[in-house]
Design an enzyme around this catalytic site. Structure first.
Site, PDB file in Angstrom:
ATOM      1  N   LYS A  11     -53.822  11.696  -2.365  1.00 44.04           N
ATOM      2  CA  LYS A  11     -55.106  11.562  -3.066  1.00 44.04           C
ATOM      3  C   LYS A  11     -55.685  10.163  -2.905  1.00 44.04           C
ATOM      4  CE  LYS A  11     -54.627  15.225  -6.371  1.00 44.04           C
ATOM      5  NZ  LYS A  11     -55.603  16.203  -6.365  1.00 44.04           N
TER       6      LYS A  11
ATOM      7  N   LYS B 251     -53.740  22.225   1.821  1.00 44.82           N
ATOM      8  CA  LYS B 251     -53.739  23.090   0.641  1.00 44.82           C
ATOM      9  C   LYS B 251     -55.178  23.432   0.217  1.00 44.82           C
ATOM     10  CE  LYS B 251     -53.185  21.391  -3.524  1.00 44.82           C
ATOM     11  NZ  LYS B 251     -53.094  21.436  -4.977  1.00 44.82           N
TER      12      LYS B 251
ATOM     13  N   LYS C 299     -59.410  22.603  -5.554  1.00 43.73           N
ATOM     14  CA  LYS C 299     -60.704  22.663  -6.259  1.00 43.73           C
ATOM     15  C   LYS C 299     -61.661  21.613  -5.721  1.00 43.73           C
ATOM     16  CE  LYS C 299     -58.451  22.988 -10.715  1.00 43.73           C
ATOM     17  NZ  LYS C 299     -57.352  22.033 -10.464  1.00 43.73           N
TER      18      LYS C 299
HETATM   19  N1  AQP Z   1     -53.489  25.964  -3.069  1.00 44.12           N
HETATM   20  C1  AQP Z   1     -52.612  26.244  -4.024  1.00 44.12           C
HETATM   21  N2  AQP Z   1     -51.655  27.175  -3.819  1.00 44.12           N
HETATM   22  C2  AQP Z   1     -50.757  27.490  -4.792  1.00 44.12           C
HETATM   23  N3  AQP Z   1     -50.766  26.901  -6.019  1.00 44.12           N
HETATM   24  C3  AQP Z   1     -51.712  25.970  -6.249  1.00 44.12           C
HETATM   25  N4  AQP Z   1     -51.991  25.228  -7.328  1.00 44.12           N
HETATM   26  C4  AQP Z   1     -53.060  24.443  -7.064  1.00 44.12           C
HETATM   27  N5  AQP Z   1     -53.507  24.659  -5.824  1.00 44.12           N
HETATM   28  C5  AQP Z   1     -52.683  25.606  -5.288  1.00 44.12           C
HETATM   29  C6  AQP Z   1     -51.222  25.286  -8.563  1.00 44.12           C
HETATM   30  O1  AQP Z   1     -52.132  25.410  -9.635  1.00 44.12           O
HETATM   31  C7  AQP Z   1     -51.579  24.725 -10.767  1.00 44.12           C
HETATM   32  C8  AQP Z   1     -52.609  23.799 -11.347  1.00 44.12           C
HETATM   33  O2  AQP Z   1     -52.882  22.765 -10.441  1.00 44.12           O
HETATM   34  P1  AQP Z   1     -53.828  21.590 -10.909  1.00 44.12           P
HETATM   35  O3  AQP Z   1     -55.203  22.043 -10.980  1.00 44.12           O
HETATM   36  O4  AQP Z   1     -53.345  21.010 -12.176  1.00 44.12           O
HETATM   37  O5  AQP Z   1     -53.585  20.502  -9.817  1.00 44.12           O
HETATM   38  P2  AQP Z   1     -53.666  20.561  -8.271  1.00 44.12           P
HETATM   39  O6  AQP Z   1     -52.432  21.184  -7.749  1.00 44.12           O
HETATM   40  O7  AQP Z   1     -53.961  19.161  -7.822  1.00 44.12           O
HETATM   41  O8  AQP Z   1     -54.901  21.517  -7.992  1.00 44.12           O
HETATM   42  P3  AQP Z   1     -56.114  21.312  -7.043  1.00 44.12           P
HETATM   43  O9  AQP Z   1     -56.848  22.605  -7.032  1.00 44.12           O
HETATM   44  O10 AQP Z   1     -55.648  20.782  -5.725  1.00 44.12           O
HETATM   45  O11 AQP Z   1     -56.989  20.256  -7.815  1.00 44.12           O
HETATM   46  P4  AQP Z   1     -57.658  18.921  -7.291  1.00 44.12           P
HETATM   47  O12 AQP Z   1     -58.424  19.280  -6.059  1.00 44.12           O
HETATM   48  O13 AQP Z   1     -58.559  18.440  -8.395  1.00 44.12           O
HETATM   49  O14 AQP Z   1     -56.537  17.970  -7.068  1.00 44.12           O
HETATM   50  C9  AQP Z   1     -50.320  24.009 -10.303  1.00 44.12           C
HETATM   51  O15 AQP Z   1     -49.194  24.792 -10.670  1.00 44.12           O
HETATM   52  C10 AQP Z   1     -50.488  23.974  -8.820  1.00 44.12           C
HETATM   53  O16 AQP Z   1     -49.238  23.954  -8.154  1.00 44.12           O
END
Ligand code: AQP
Length: 338
Positions: free
Chosen positions: A118, A201, A204
């Site tokens: 990040k 991955k 969001k």
């Molecule tokens: N692509 C993914 N595949 C499987 N699991 C996922 N999770 C997130 N993306 C995927 C799981 O969703 C839960 C919540 O995640 P989070 O929103 O707290 O954090 P993150 O993993 O950083 O999600 P994002 O979507 O990638 O958010 P941003 O872009 O803001 O950093 C977790 O259990 C995660 O594993």
């Protein structure tokens, strides 16, 4: 010394850093629903304090917090079976987070790959909160003495750090107060990949909307995104081994398997030899049939924000009943007067 017994308890959270994606649904929420009402007490949280580790517009943060809560509810989290709330309403998370900042070591934090990804080349300009995020996450989990944490693959390292923090706290204070929490990473969609680049991955906050399926996308958007998803020219192989080194193809098969509650092997058996012209529309139809009822319900819930807020407040009241005694006991162990 006999090990203390901990109530089988699940904690997990999602940060409201944007709208929910198919990755959040398949990797997290769908599995949270599956663990509800069984052997575990289940506690699910919209982790808003994690969202602000990167800049969030205040009005958009409030909206995203309600959207994530609506996603939980619409997908089947039942507030009479699970505790559902947003993190900032239970101040014990932040208070235990500070204590864990004093337990965790800089060397451990420096190894966290999510921070490196990040922060990129701009680490000096990131917030201190983004760096300390994993110790707050440890507090989110351990303030409930959670024994199990269902997460996607990307969060595995943070749950391992949670175990390290619990072990160091227990060792330093000669106690066995905190459990060594188990990550639960299961199923075909523990890492849903970006539709435009199968090595990244689905997130969001990814740059392009075309790289992810949002939970609030309509049928047209879902069809268009799967149609334009990057793939290679070869058709689907006869066995799963044939998807080695084909990350985009493997991702679409995994998504199909997770949406249809089957295995990637079964998807290949059914679609062996199919070209993308046939498989992508079948995947899009499947996704629409599974996601449309959830997004319709999310829309309905979001039309009544006061009701969402009421559910979150009521969940926070229940969460505090578990968290407060654990925080107070932690203060006693550490020697903080109260
Ligand atoms: N692509 C993914 N595949 C499987 N699991 C996922 N999770 C997130 N993306 C995927 C799981 O969703 C839960 C919540 O995640 P989070 O929103 O707290 O954090 P993150 O993993 O950083 O999600 P994002 O979507 O990638 O958010 P941003 O872009 O803001 O950093 C977790 O259990 C995660 O594993």
């Amino acid at each position: 010394m006999t090990e203390p017994t901990f109530t089988p308890r699940v904690f997990s959270g999602i940060k409201p850093s944007g709208g929910l994606t198919l990755g959040n649904y398949l990797g997290a929420i769908k599995r949270f629903v599956g663990m509800q009402g069984g052997a575990f007490e289940t506690i699910y949280c919209v982790v808003d304090l994690h969202a602000i580790t990167v800049w969030q517009d205040p009005a958009e943060l409030a909206q995203a917090t309600r959207e994530v809560a609506a996603g939980f509810l619409a997908a089947g989290i039942d507030p009479s079976k699970s505790i559902l709330f947003n993190q900032s309403m239970v101040s014990a998370h932040a208070e235990l987070g500070w204590i864990f900042n004093c337990v965790a070591r800089l060397g451990w934090m420096n190894r966290m790959t999510q921070f490196k990804e990040k922060a990129g080349k701009n680490a000096e300009k990131q917030s201190l909160g983004l760096y300390a995020y994993p110790s707050l996450m440890a507090a989110d989990i351990l303030i409930y003495h959670a024994t199990h944490v269902p997460v996607g693959e990307d969060q595995k390292q943070h749950v391992e750090l949670t175990r390290d923090i619990a072990a160091k706290f227990n060792h330093d204070y000669k106690t066995d107060f905190f459990p060594l929490t188990e990550p639960v990473i299961e199923g075909p969609a523990t890492r849903v990949m970006n539709l435009r680049d199968g090595t990244k991955k689905m997130s969001k906050s990814g740059e392009s909307d075309m790289e992810r399926i949002n939970m609030l996308d309509d049928a047209d958007a879902i069809s268009k995104k799967f149609k334009k998803a990057r793939t290679d020219p070869a058709p689907l192989p006869e066995t799963l081994d044939g998807l080695k080194d084909r990350p985009e193809a493997r991702n679409l098969v995994d998504i199909y398997a997770a949406l249809s509650d089957t295995t990637p092997e079964a998807v290949i058996a059914e679609h062996a030899g199919a070209g993308w012209g046939a498989f992508k529309p079948a995947l899009a139809d499947l996704a629409v049939s599974k996601l449309a009822p959830i997004s319709d319900e999310m829309g309905r819930l979001m039309n009544d924000p006061a009701e969402i807020d009421r559910i979150l407040r009521s969940g926070a009241d229940k969460a505090r009943v578990i968290a407060e005694p654990i925080l107070q006991r932690t203060y006693d162990i550490v020697g903080l007067l109260r």
